[in-house]
Design an enzyme around this catalytic site. Structure first.
Site, PDB file in Angstrom:
ATOM      1  N   TYR A 141       0.193 -20.092  37.760  1.00 18.30           N
ATOM      2  CA  TYR A 141       0.503 -20.552  39.123  1.00 18.30           C
ATOM      3  C   TYR A 141       1.630 -21.586  39.084  1.00 18.30           C
ATOM      4  CZ  TYR A 141       0.223 -23.454  43.282  1.00 18.30           C
ATOM      5  OH  TYR A 141       0.554 -24.198  44.398  1.00 18.30           O
ATOM      6  N   ARG A 279     -13.944 -29.997  33.098  1.00 14.87           N
ATOM      7  CA  ARG A 279     -13.223 -28.729  33.066  1.00 14.87           C
ATOM      8  C   ARG A 279     -12.005 -28.876  32.160  1.00 14.87           C
ATOM      9  NH1 ARG A 279     -12.577 -27.596  39.461  1.00 14.87           N
ATOM     10  NH2 ARG A 279     -11.658 -29.679  39.243  1.00 14.87           N
TER      11      ARG A 279
END
Length: 322
Positions: A141, A279
């Site tokens: 992205y 994460r």
């Protein structure tokens, strides 16, 4: 000015389109409605339903009418999906933007404001992040957005395009009836408000042992109205043959815990929070330096208070929740 807003039925695009209409511009919104909503197109704007990714002549068809500029928001923007299906992002972001640039060149559309992202920087070496920070995106992205930035720069140099890329961080808040409503929600504030509205059981806090004052990640939140103001200023200040890049943020970081507490205070709901593992790839702190935008555009964010940002988002959420 006569302006085309690609992705103008999405969250940020619709708010910017509404600001443009209010400012008296002649606005056309182009959107394929894959993630946007037709009722998010503001009154007073013309709507064209088309997919830049599938129809090679979609941009040509619209721009042939003659436009003074384009604000380009149309993009795929899910980081996780970009890792799993990068082909969607190289085609849906890069190829479609190239088609748009070519259509603009053919029809002599003189100016472009591009919705870029802080994901172009990857994991920063220093915060606040300035425009001269190394660009090392950690996912397709961010890489796709950086590639578009490079393409825009080359078109400005070769063809005289007046272009501005705006790299922003965490957009939040709402503009009246225009707000955030994604089918797949990944942003913290709307996720927390989904808990308050009863559509989600709890919010997950990814790591409570980060090197921050309260142990949770710190992020820079910018109100969507302040962001729209910057886009209008960028249109005015775009210079032929120059591609300017500006970071946009409030300059103030708020932790995950502070966001949850603000949502509790605004909504009056307890909002259960559940600890979860960190994460991979999450930086502890991401804060923008907007000094360049302030100096060049005269931009000053006016809605930096977290309670205001959350309050506007909550009002939008309540008005849409059955």
């Amino acid at each position: 000015m006569k302006l085309l807003v690609t992705g103008g039925a999405g969250y940020v695009g619709s708010v910017c389109a509404a600001h443009l209409v209010d400012a008296g511009h002649d606005v056309t919104v182009l959107d394929d409605l894959s993630t946007g909503h037709k009722d998010a197109v503001p009154d007073g704007a013309r709507f064209v339903e088309a997919d830049l990714a599938d129809a090679a002549d979609a941009a040509d068809d619209v721009l042939s009418d003659g436009f003074d500029g384009v604000l380009h928001f149309a993009a795929k923007s899910l980081v996780g999906e970009s890792v799993q299906r990068p082909e969607l992002y190289w085609n849906g972001n890069v190829v479609t933007s190239f088609r748009l640039l070519e259509a603009m060149r053919r029809h002599r559309t003189p100016r472009l404001v591009f919705s870029s992202t802080a994901a172009t920087y990857g994991e920063p070496e220093q915060v606040p992040i300035r425009e001269d920070a190394p660009t090392r995106p950690t996912n397709p992205y961010g890489a796709s957005k950086l590639a578009i930035d490079h393409a825009i720069g080359s078109y400005a140099a070769a063809h005289g395009l007046a272009a501005v890329s705006l790299r922003y961080f965490n957009v939040a808040g709402a503009h009246g009836s225009f707000g955030e409503r994604h089918a797949v929600e990944t942003h913290l504030i709307p996720i927390v408000l989904q808990v308050a509205s009863g559509t989600r059981d709890a919010v997950q806090v990814y790591g409570e042992d980060w090197p921050t004052p309260d142990g949770t990640c710190v992020r820079d939140y910018i109100h969507v109205d302040d962001l729209a103001d910057a886009h209008l200023l960028a249109l005015e200040h775009a210079q032929p043959g120059r591609h300017a890049v500006y970071n946009l943020g409030s300059g103030t970081g708020f932790s995950v815990r502070e966001v949850v507490e603000a949502c509790r205070a605004v909504t009056g709901h307890p909002i259960p929070a559940v600890a979860a593992p960190r994460r991979a790839g999450d930086p502890a702190v991401l804060i923008a330096s907007s000094d360049a935008a302030k100096a060049a555009l005269g931009w000053r964010p006016q809605r930096t208070d977290l309670a205001t940002i959350v309050g506007d988002a909550w009002e939008f959420t309540r008005n849409r929740t059955p």
